[in-house]
Motif scaffolding. Sequence first.
Motif, PDB file in Angstrom:
ATOM      1  N   ILE A   1      -8.434  15.235 -28.896  1.00  0.00           N
ATOM      2  CA  ILE A   1      -8.202  13.424 -27.827  1.00  0.00           C
ATOM      3  C   ILE A   1      -7.298  12.791 -28.265  1.00  0.00           C
ATOM      4  CG2 ILE A   1     -10.234  12.159 -26.790  1.00  0.00           C
ATOM      5  CD1 ILE A   1     -11.915  14.541 -26.782  1.00  0.00           C
ATOM      6  N   GLU A   2      -7.509  12.533 -29.054  1.00  0.00           N
ATOM      7  CA  GLU A   2      -6.981  11.364 -30.345  1.00  0.00           C
ATOM      8  C   GLU A   2      -5.572  11.504 -30.181  1.00  0.00           C
ATOM      9  OE1 GLU A   2      -7.590   8.929 -31.241  1.00  0.00           O
ATOM     10  OE2 GLU A   2      -9.910   9.031 -31.076  1.00  0.00           O
ATOM     11  N   TYR A   3      -5.544  13.085 -29.981  1.00  0.00           N
ATOM     12  CA  TYR A   3      -3.526  13.025 -30.404  1.00  0.00           C
ATOM     13  C   TYR A   3      -3.307  12.713 -28.855  1.00  0.00           C
ATOM     14  CZ  TYR A   3       0.793  16.069 -30.300  1.00  0.00           C
ATOM     15  OH  TYR A   3       1.875  16.208 -29.771  1.00  0.00           O
ATOM     16  N   VAL A   4      -4.130  12.973 -28.013  1.00  0.00           N
ATOM     17  CA  VAL A   4      -3.380  12.661 -26.136  1.00  0.00           C
ATOM     18  C   VAL A   4      -3.767  11.224 -25.942  1.00  0.00           C
ATOM     19  CG1 VAL A   4      -3.354  13.508 -24.059  1.00  0.00           C
ATOM     20  CG2 VAL A   4      -3.403  15.265 -25.914  1.00  0.00           C
ATOM     21  N   LYS A   5      -4.747  10.823 -26.708  1.00  0.00           N
ATOM     22  CA  LYS A   5      -4.878   9.099 -26.310  1.00  0.00           C
ATOM     23  C   LYS A   5      -3.729   9.120 -26.877  1.00  0.00           C
ATOM     24  CE  LYS A   5      -8.336   7.468 -27.863  1.00  0.00           C
ATOM     25  NZ  LYS A   5      -9.623   6.894 -28.392  1.00  0.00           N
ATOM     26  N   THR A   6      -2.724   8.793 -28.419  1.00  0.00           N
ATOM     27  CA  THR A   6      -1.392   7.859 -28.659  1.00  0.00           C
ATOM     28  C   THR A   6      -0.553   8.502 -27.811  1.00  0.00           C
ATOM     29  OG1 THR A   6      -2.299   8.945 -30.725  1.00  0.00           O
ATOM     30  CG2 THR A   6      -0.107   8.715 -30.439  1.00  0.00           C
ATOM     31  N   ASP A   7      -0.176  10.120 -26.653  1.00  0.00           N
ATOM     32  CA  ASP A   7       0.194  10.067 -26.201  1.00  0.00           C
ATOM     33  C   ASP A   7       0.092   9.317 -24.504  1.00  0.00           C
ATOM     34  OD1 ASP A   7       1.620  11.330 -27.696  1.00  0.00           O
ATOM     35  OD2 ASP A   7       1.214  13.583 -26.768  1.00  0.00           O
ATOM     36  N   MET A   8      -0.865   8.240 -24.177  1.00  0.00           N
ATOM     37  CA  MET A   8      -1.253   7.922 -22.650  1.00  0.00           C
ATOM     38  C   MET A   8      -0.750   6.175 -23.498  1.00  0.00           C
ATOM     39  SD  MET A   8      -4.564   9.571 -22.001  1.00  0.00           S
ATOM     40  CE  MET A   8      -5.097   9.089 -20.197  1.00  0.00           C
ATOM     41  N   VAL A   9      -1.347   6.030 -25.278  1.00  0.00           N
ATOM     42  CA  VAL A   9      -1.181   4.922 -25.232  1.00  0.00           C
ATOM     43  C   VAL A   9       0.567   4.567 -25.311  1.00  0.00           C
ATOM     44  CG1 VAL A   9      -0.524   3.024 -27.398  1.00  0.00           C
ATOM     45  CG2 VAL A   9      -2.953   4.350 -26.068  1.00  0.00           C
ATOM     46  N   ARG A  10       1.593   5.027 -25.914  1.00  0.00           N
ATOM     47  CA  ARG A  10       3.147   5.639 -25.133  1.00  0.00           C
ATOM     48  C   ARG A  10       3.203   5.190 -24.024  1.00  0.00           C
ATOM     49  NH1 ARG A  10       6.824   6.145 -29.821  1.00  0.00           N
ATOM     50  NH2 ARG A  10       8.940   6.182 -27.588  1.00  0.00           N
ATOM     51  N   MET A  11       2.733   6.071 -22.903  1.00  0.00           N
ATOM     52  CA  MET A  11       3.479   5.819 -21.833  1.00  0.00           C
ATOM     53  C   MET A  11       2.916   4.113 -21.060  1.00  0.00           C
ATOM     54  SD  MET A  11       1.237   8.764 -19.783  1.00  0.00           S
ATOM     55  CE  MET A  11       1.467  10.474 -20.513  1.00  0.00           C
ATOM     56  N   LEU A  12       1.805   3.603 -21.472  1.00  0.00           N
ATOM     57  CA  LEU A  12       1.757   2.566 -20.621  1.00  0.00           C
ATOM     58  C   LEU A  12       2.455   1.703 -21.635  1.00  0.00           C
ATOM     59  CD1 LEU A  12      -2.219   2.330 -21.296  1.00  0.00           C
ATOM     60  CD2 LEU A  12      -0.804   1.873 -18.800  1.00  0.00           C
ATOM     61  N   ASN A  13       2.714   1.878 -22.902  1.00  0.00           N
ATOM     62  CA  ASN A  13       3.716   0.784 -23.682  1.00  0.00           C
ATOM     63  C   ASN A  13       5.354   0.843 -23.567  1.00  0.00           C
ATOM     64  OD1 ASN A  13       1.996  -1.102 -25.689  1.00  0.00           O
ATOM     65  ND2 ASN A  13       2.164   1.005 -26.945  1.00  0.00           N
ATOM     66  N   THR A  14       5.746   2.311 -22.733  1.00  0.00           N
ATOM     67  CA  THR A  14       6.771   2.533 -22.454  1.00  0.00           C
ATOM     68  C   THR A  14       6.792   2.859 -20.670  1.00  0.00           C
ATOM     69  OG1 THR A  14       6.681   4.665 -22.161  1.00  0.00           O
ATOM     70  CG2 THR A  14       7.965   3.620 -24.114  1.00  0.00           C
ATOM     71  N   LEU A  15       5.681   2.046 -19.875  1.00  0.00           N
ATOM     72  CA  LEU A  15       5.463   1.953 -18.442  1.00  0.00           C
ATOM     73  C   LEU A  15       7.050   1.104 -17.755  1.00  0.00           C
ATOM     74  CD1 LEU A  15       4.541   3.045 -16.286  1.00  0.00           C
ATOM     75  CD2 LEU A  15       2.690   1.331 -16.488  1.00  0.00           C
ATOM     76  N   LYS A  16       7.770   1.149 -16.963  1.00  0.00           N
ATOM     77  CA  LYS A  16       8.477   0.523 -16.848  1.00  0.00           C
ATOM     78  C   LYS A  16       8.642   0.612 -15.137  1.00  0.00           C
ATOM     79  CE  LYS A  16      12.329  -0.391 -19.758  1.00  0.00           C
ATOM     80  NZ  LYS A  16      12.670   0.234 -20.638  1.00  0.00           N
ATOM     81  N   TYR A  17       8.094  -0.190 -14.046  1.00  0.00           N
ATOM     82  CA  TYR A  17       8.231  -0.156 -12.345  1.00  0.00           C
ATOM     83  C   TYR A  17       9.274  -0.409 -11.719  1.00  0.00           C
ATOM     84  CZ  TYR A  17       3.074   0.060 -12.619  1.00  0.00           C
ATOM     85  OH  TYR A  17       1.814  -0.255 -12.729  1.00  0.00           O
ATOM     86  N   LYS A  18      10.240   0.251 -11.532  1.00  0.00           N
ATOM     87  CA  LYS A  18      11.044   0.103 -10.528  1.00  0.00           C
ATOM     88  C   LYS A  18      11.614  -0.482  -9.377  1.00  0.00           C
ATOM     89  CE  LYS A  18      12.715   4.941 -12.188  1.00  0.00           C
ATOM     90  NZ  LYS A  18      13.135   6.586 -11.771  1.00  0.00           N
TER      91      LYS A  18
END
Length: 191
Positions: free
Chosen positions: A174-191
Amino acid sequence: MKKLPGLVALALLAACSSAPDFTPKPKGYNRIDLPPHRYQVLPGNHPYSFEYSKEAVIKRDSSYMAQPHWLNVYYPKLHANVQITYMDVQRDRRLYNKMMEDARKLTGKHEIKATAIDERILKTPSGMRASVFELQGEVPSQFQFYTTDSTHHFLRGALYFKTATANDSLAPVIEYVKTDMVRMLNTLKYK
């Protein structure tokens, strides 16, 4: 007949031998070897982009209600899935409010089994804000988020596992995937 008393004596001797004391073993969990975090950019022509784990594969959401840009970020080795739902709210205030309400309802459905639901606001490097929910207890989804620019884009993510294993056993994953999800949010860009 002479053999019978010898067998009885041997059986009695074996029954009287002192066995070592039994001590229960402590409860243990399976060892989970987690790979290092490595990321790649989301492929495809979506109205958003983000970085996701190289341990995951992108699958199109195949549910009957799926919209064109709904995805599953699936971790085959971990049996984890991050469901990504996206909606273009088209400057429609009612649609925007409905999406916000739906996101909160979906999180709230876990209140029955959750021992706690912690909400916090995360500000991403690009200046967007995201509502992040961490759920405690034996819930089907332990981490969820949504983010929006309030005019065009609404994106929600939720973590699920395809296993009945107790969440305390899954804690490292859970902690491993949460780290990846926070990375998704921190790199999210709308086009």
